[in-house]
Design an enzyme around this catalytic site. Sequence first.
Site, PDB file in Angstrom:
ATOM      1  N   CYS A  38       0.618  -1.247  -0.210  1.00 54.60           N
ATOM      2  CA  CYS A  38      -0.289   0.045   0.050  1.00 54.60           C
ATOM      3  C   CYS A  38       0.948   1.384   0.155  1.00 54.60           C
ATOM      4  CB  CYS A  38      -0.854   0.057   1.203  1.00 54.60           C
ATOM      5  SG  CYS A  38      -2.249  -1.290   1.004  1.00 54.60           S
ATOM      6  N   GLN A  49      -4.700  -6.388  -7.027  1.00 47.53           N
ATOM      7  CA  GLN A  49      -5.279  -7.008  -5.921  1.00 47.53           C
ATOM      8  C   GLN A  49      -6.319  -6.065  -5.494  1.00 47.53           C
ATOM      9  OE1 GLN A  49      -3.667  -6.214  -1.815  1.00 47.53           O
ATOM     10  NE2 GLN A  49      -2.895  -8.252  -1.969  1.00 47.53           N
ATOM     11  N   TYR A  75      -8.236  -7.833   7.413  1.00 44.35           N
ATOM     12  CA  TYR A  75      -9.288  -7.010   6.628  1.00 44.35           C
ATOM     13  C   TYR A  75     -10.716  -7.888   6.455  1.00 44.35           C
ATOM     14  CZ  TYR A  75      -5.262  -4.112   5.558  1.00 44.35           C
ATOM     15  OH  TYR A  75      -4.391  -3.560   5.646  1.00 44.35           O
ATOM     16  N   ARG A  86       9.659  -4.890   0.221  1.00 40.24           N
ATOM     17  CA  ARG A  86      10.415  -3.503   0.804  1.00 40.24           C
ATOM     18  C   ARG A  86      11.849  -3.456  -0.210  1.00 40.24           C
ATOM     19  NH1 ARG A  86       9.599  -3.514   7.332  1.00 40.24           N
ATOM     20  NH2 ARG A  86       7.441  -3.441   7.083  1.00 40.24           N
TER      21      ARG A  86
END
Length: 789
Positions: A414, A489, A570, A712
């Site tokens: 995100c 996604q 979620y 990352r």
Amino acid sequence: MKVAIVGGGPAGLYFAILLKKSRPDSDIAVYERNKPDDTFGFGVVFSDETLDTFESWDKESYERITEEFAYWDDIEINYKGEKHRIGGNGFCGCSRVALLKILYERARDLGIPLHFEHEVEPTTDFSDHDLVLLADGVNSRFREHFVDHFKPHVDLRPNKFAWMGSTKPLDAFTFAFEETEWGIFIAHAYQYEEGRSTWIFETDDETWEKAGLAEFDEQQSADFCAKIFAKHLDGYPVLTNRSMWRNFPMIRNERWVKDNMVLLGDAKSTAHYSIGSGTKLAMEDAIALFEAVEAAPDIPSALKLFESGRREGVEKIQHAADVSLVWFEHVARFWDYDPVQFSFGLMTRSKAITYDNLRMRAPEFVDAADRMFAEKVRLKGFDVDIDDPATPAFQPFKLRDMELKNRLVMSPMCMYSATDGVPNDFHLVHYGTRVMGGAGLIFTEMTCVAPDARITPGCTGLWNDEQEAAWKRVVEFVRGHSNAKFCLQLGHAGRKGATKLMWEGMDRPLDEGAWPVVSASPIAYYPESQVPQELTRADMDRIRDQFVAAVERADRLGFDMIELHCAHGYLLASFLSPLTNTRTDEFGGSVENRLRFPLEVFSAMRAAWPKHKPMSVRVSATDWAEGGLSDEDSVAIAEAFGQAGVDLVDVSTGQTVNWSAPIYGRMFQTPYSDQIRNEAQVSTMCVGNITSADQANTILVAGRADLVAIGRPHLVDPFFAANAAAWYGEPYLQTVPQYEPGFDQLARNSARDRMDLEELRIKARPKTRAPSVEEKQKQQKPSFIQAAE
């Protein structure tokens, strides 16, 4: 300094030796409950690195140890009729009795009194001592007496093992695997002196019960194991020494120090025998404690320094041991593997050895692993080179009609940079740069299906025409400047919605402008978070249809693949976890019921998505919290999605509840991908602190995942995959002619850099105690792979 040492094992003895050498006037006494020759087991193992350490701290005992040891450089793996020998390991075996005698003699030479058959009670008053070492072993009476202070955690592992021996000579550390009518048995074996070898036999609890071993005495157990491993023992007997079947205890203590007392060795922490670190751990404890005593102004400061400075190193070894022992506990999971792949998985099980350093140790073996991997790719219909195969991470992969050029993936991450769900120039540059970077597959961040489905006000969405138009700009750039595939996604934040941007307070509720949130059950994420509304059937219908509408937009946009987000707490994940789903209707309770709504959403999406295009689902395979998802739940969830038409399970973990306690580390989520792939029989993608192509190759060859997601590292190096390709001498697979000259130069430089690095690593290796070339020539060297007799 007055010191009492409770326990005459290697940890206490070695500390006594080091302290007496440094401070000859110290008053040190060792108390051992057993006789001098009473010892459990047969041999102990040390690496070249450990021997270097011993040499630097006490050369006298080091020289005696090296006079007694049996040295080997190879690991031999016997599995399904093949032997694989893998060199470059550098270990020695030494009789435990001989090691103790060496340390006894060294202690006596220094004037340290040793009191045998002397039981020290935990109630003994040691107030007149400066320091008391509690080195009284796995079953420490002191640790148990002060249990409320030390707060030990003892994890009895499920496999059974028995520590035995043999007169069988061995020239390698040997693993042998045998399948019987009752199940699989494993032998860990190594020579520790001339004419003597340790044989540790291991099996799972169910196999042990079926074989009737609970009713056997020591000799009957030895006879049983001798029969099973007869072809490996060559007629040599199996010996016993208190060789009863038991479960290995992984011991950790919340505290190591009480007043002037400190736990040491097995009383403090254990490491599984599969990485051969128990005695090493104990003696390195002694070194660390001695260093602390020498460095600190007083004993309280020294003990504090010891615990704070030593704990991380011990926990790293224990973590490696944990990962290693789990591999043996689940060996049935890999029983259908090709022998090369099985052996590669065994060698890399603890993550200490990876693809690159295994190539430095045993290049012929890794070449065989590369060919094996390429053969599997060819069986999937790809025309790949078998004789000179590409590096595993750069082998192609196919999901339905979507073909990937390599197996490196940019994970969904995100960015929290949209306005009203609309992606902007940041997203164009972010995704545009990274699709030219060489990865085979790029994921978008979680894109939300409705305004109230967002995590934060900065999340992207796909519920209106403006968002679709903005995404079209991104997708068209990807199509025009890359051959990477692009996956969208889709998700719904559920109870973790209406929160601040990550850098303002991740998962913390908005101070203003919040929207109502929903979940499987009315349970707030944080105490200060909104209490979500429990979904009704009408809510479920609405949300399902929002997902379908987003899928239809995605198809118009030309995305190659869709992923449904069912992880990280979620909305759909909140149905899957028993920690967030307390419903009593048909959507709660059993895992089958908890799956009902997520499967309904997925099935509706699958029906709206073209049949030739793949779909994946992201799951949290564990909640890292007591009472959460079990391993069996995760496998069942993956199987259910597989049956519903999922092509790939994206295996993540955690973030379900705010009090979860993840165990981080390199590739820390990979074991969950491993389990789901090999038990649920679905393709998986792993993620989680994977930072190099070397790690990706390790995961792929060992059969722990089919794709490897890098998160990352892609943020700071958009050309992560291109750099990896240059490092391994693979071609730059993207269609960006403007960048070809740069890649050509990178490839030339990388070849030199790799040679330089390998040379440095070779020079940095510990001193080898391997036999000389002349000595080796006198021995018959086994071939790389032989047919087992």
